[in-house]
Design a protein around this motif. Sequence first.
Motif, short mmCIF file in Angstrom:
data_model
loop_
_atom_site.label_atom_id
_atom_site.label_comp_id
_atom_site.label_asym_id
_atom_site.label_seq_id
_atom_site.Cartn_x
_atom_site.Cartn_y
_atom_site.Cartn_z
N THR A 30 0.97 -1.35 -0.07
CA THR A 30 0.02 -0.01 0.09
C THR A 30 0.83 1.29 -0.03
OG1 THR A 30 -0.12 0.06 2.38
CG2 THR A 30 -1.87 -0.98 1.32
N SER A 31 2.20 1.14 0.72
CA SER A 31 2.92 2.56 0.49
C SER A 31 4.38 1.61 0.53
CB SER A 31 2.52 3.43 1.48
OG SER A 31 2.91 2.82 2.99
N VAL A 32 5.34 2.41 -0.05
CA VAL A 32 6.87 2.13 0.10
C VAL A 32 7.58 3.38 0.32
CG1 VAL A 32 8.85 1.06 -1.13
CG2 VAL A 32 6.53 0.29 -1.55
N THR A 46 6.33 -2.40 -8.50
CA THR A 46 4.95 -2.45 -9.32
C THR A 46 3.78 -2.75 -8.26
OG1 THR A 46 5.10 -5.14 -9.29
CG2 THR A 46 6.16 -3.84 -11.06
N ASP A 47 2.77 -2.19 -8.93
CA ASP A 47 1.45 -2.12 -8.19
C ASP A 47 1.36 -1.68 -6.71
OD1 ASP A 47 0.27 -2.80 -10.53
OD2 ASP A 47 0.98 -4.92 -10.36
N CYS A 48 2.05 -0.66 -6.23
CA CYS A 48 1.88 -0.20 -4.96
C CYS A 48 1.36 1.12 -5.20
CB CYS A 48 3.32 -0.01 -4.47
SG CYS A 48 4.26 -1.38 -4.19
N GLY A 49 0.91 1.51 -3.95
CA GLY A 49 0.17 2.71 -3.54
C GLY A 49 0.77 3.83 -3.82
N CYS A 67 1.62 2.78 -9.59
CA CYS A 67 1.35 3.34 -8.20
C CYS A 67 0.20 4.53 -8.40
CB CYS A 67 2.82 3.83 -7.81
SG CYS A 67 3.41 5.22 -8.86
N THR A 68 -0.10 4.75 -7.11
CA THR A 68 -1.04 5.49 -6.84
C THR A 68 -0.57 6.97 -7.15
OG1 THR A 68 -2.49 4.31 -5.60
CG2 THR A 68 -3.03 6.48 -5.61
N SER A 69 0.45 7.08 -6.25
CA SER A 69 1.47 8.46 -6.19
C SER A 69 2.58 8.23 -6.07
CB SER A 69 1.06 9.33 -5.03
OG SER A 69 0.88 8.90 -3.96
N ALA A 70 3.80 8.95 -6.40
CA ALA A 70 5.02 8.78 -6.19
C ALA A 70 5.85 10.23 -5.91
CB ALA A 70 5.85 8.25 -7.51
N THR A 71 6.45 10.19 -4.88
CA THR A 71 7.13 11.66 -4.59
C THR A 71 8.61 11.40 -4.34
OG1 THR A 71 5.25 12.14 -3.30
CG2 THR A 71 7.18 13.40 -2.91
N PHE A 72 9.43 11.93 -5.22
CA PHE A 72 10.78 12.16 -5.18
C PHE A 72 11.58 13.36 -4.58
CE2 PHE A 72 9.14 9.81 -8.83
CZ PHE A 72 9.00 8.56 -8.38
N ASP A 73 11.81 13.29 -3.15
CA ASP A 73 12.16 14.53 -2.50
C ASP A 73 13.71 14.50 -2.44
OD1 ASP A 73 9.87 15.38 -1.97
OD2 ASP A 73 9.66 14.28 -0.10
N GLY A 74 14.48 13.31 -2.62
CA GLY A 74 15.98 13.67 -2.63
C GLY A 74 16.77 14.20 -3.72
N THR A 75 17.75 14.88 -3.39
CA THR A 75 18.66 15.29 -4.28
C THR A 75 19.15 14.23 -5.36
OG1 THR A 75 19.51 17.13 -3.03
CG2 THR A 75 20.69 16.54 -4.78
#
Length: 127
Positions: A30-32, A46-49, A67-75
């Motif tokens: 559901t989340s990673v 694959t196929d994660c929330g 995925c439902t949403s993906a956020t990439f915060d790291g440099t």
Amino acid sequence: DSFCVLGPIGNSLTCSGNSAGSSATISGCTSVTFDGSNAGGFATITDCGDISFDGDAAGQGATVSGCTSATFDGTLALVGATISHCGNVSFDGSSAGAGATISNVGTVTFARDAGISATISDCTADG
């Protein structure tokens, strides 16, 4: 130390520490969350929330799909990665997503100098 922990509720996976979850194959969570430097490098997810890469250089060369949403915060997060069939994708880290291949996602948001030389198709891009 680097490690991945599967939470007790809803299959939430957290990988912490340098290089945690590198080259891992992860599906159906559901989340990673990856929060260490170089964490999740060359991983296949694959196929994660909801997916989050918070560490510097996290997820370089990774393959993310479904995925439902993906956020990439790291440099330098997700440099050279392949991202497809996701809902909302956000690149917030400096130089994040450089050279990435992004397709069939709902919305893509780039902050600052993220997404340089990225290849984007079949998306709604913002930023």
